[in-house]
Write a protein that holds these residues in place. Structure first.
Motif: not given
Length: 266
Positions: A198-222
């Motif tokens: 929602g535009g707070e401090d955590f958003d400015q530090k890239g938390f949403q981008k981190l969640l996207d990376e988290y989900q991308e790693l979980l969705e793929g297979l190594s």
């Protein structure tokens, strides 16, 4: 299986590593193991087994194999023995009648790094510990009282989702991304008590981008998921290990946890 295609050159390296480690067992004649009545199986290749038969659309490949080998058949996915069920009746037998032997999820490489060595409710093996953490989750998050208490969060996030969907009109938008953002917002506000998009401090530090990376790693297979004996080598060669560790450490910083104890065993 696009991920496997991108790592296909590594299969040559994996073949050599497995041959060096298990050459005696590969070339020596193995005694027949009594007591195993396996389902029918298509022909397989050395080392990689039936991986080559999955292709870029595994669901279509498995459907075609089911037409040939029946509603239940057996595949060797690298070093992972796998039984494929494509019948509603047999699926009921496995998931309801005999559900306990099949209750645990596989220990995926990404889950081991991102979910505290598979000690979360989603990936921990079925048993006393899993029942205990499920009870905590039900009491704190999923009980009727708690679900009703957090109704305002869902209402606010639905309103925010509607506004997001209306903003780009008459242009186009990525609906999958918007729904994923909505789900993340609800989970984060309910679980952590903070609004991360929602535009707070955590958003400015890239938390949403981190969640996207988290989900991308979980969705793929190594590749390591199919060859556990050389998992650590494969992770290092592909750079996946450093990516997993970095993502895990970043999330721990946001949540105030200490990651070193968890990752020391991996």
């Amino acid at each position: 299986m696009a991920l496997l295609d991108s790592y296909w050159p590594l299969f040559l390296t994996i073949v050599l590593l497995v041959l060096l480690k298990y050459y005696f067992f590969i070339f020596a004649k193995k005694p027949t193991k009594p007591g195993f009545n396996l389902p029918p199986s298509p022909p397989k290749l050395p080392i990689i087994g039936n991986l080559h038969q999955l292709g870029n659309n595994p669901h279509i490949s498995l459907r075609n194999l089911a037409k040939t080998y029946g509603p239940i058949f057996y595949l060797d996915l690298g070093q992972i023995p796998t039984v494929i069920i494509s019948s509603a009746r047999l699926a009921k037998e496995a998931l309801k009648t005999h559900d306990l032997p099949f209750a645990s999820r596989p220990r995926l490489t990404a889950a081991k790094y991102l979910f505290y060595n598979c000690t979360d409710m989603g990936f921990s093996p079925y048993g006393a510990y899993w029942r205990y953490i499920r009870k905590i989750c039900e009491l704190e998050l999923l009980s009727a009282k708690r679900v009703q208490y957090f109704a305002f969060v869902r209402e606010e996030e639905v309103s925010r989702l509607v506004r997001r969907l209306a903003e780009p009109y008459p242009g186009t938008l990525n609906l999958s991304k918007m729904i994923r953002l909505y789900a993340n917002d609800v989970v984060c506000r309910v679980s952590f008590g903070r609004d991360f998009s929602g535009g707070e401090d955590f958003d400015q530090k890239g938390f949403q981008k981190l969640l996207d990376e988290y989900q991308e790693l979980l969705e793929g297979l190594s590749v390591g998921d199919f060859f556990p004996s050389v998992e650590s080598i494969v992770l290092s060669l592909t750079g996946m290990k450093s990516r997993l560790v970095h993502t895990f450490n970043q999330l721990c910083k946001f949540l105030g946890n200490k990651p070193s104890v968890v990752l020391s065993g991996l």
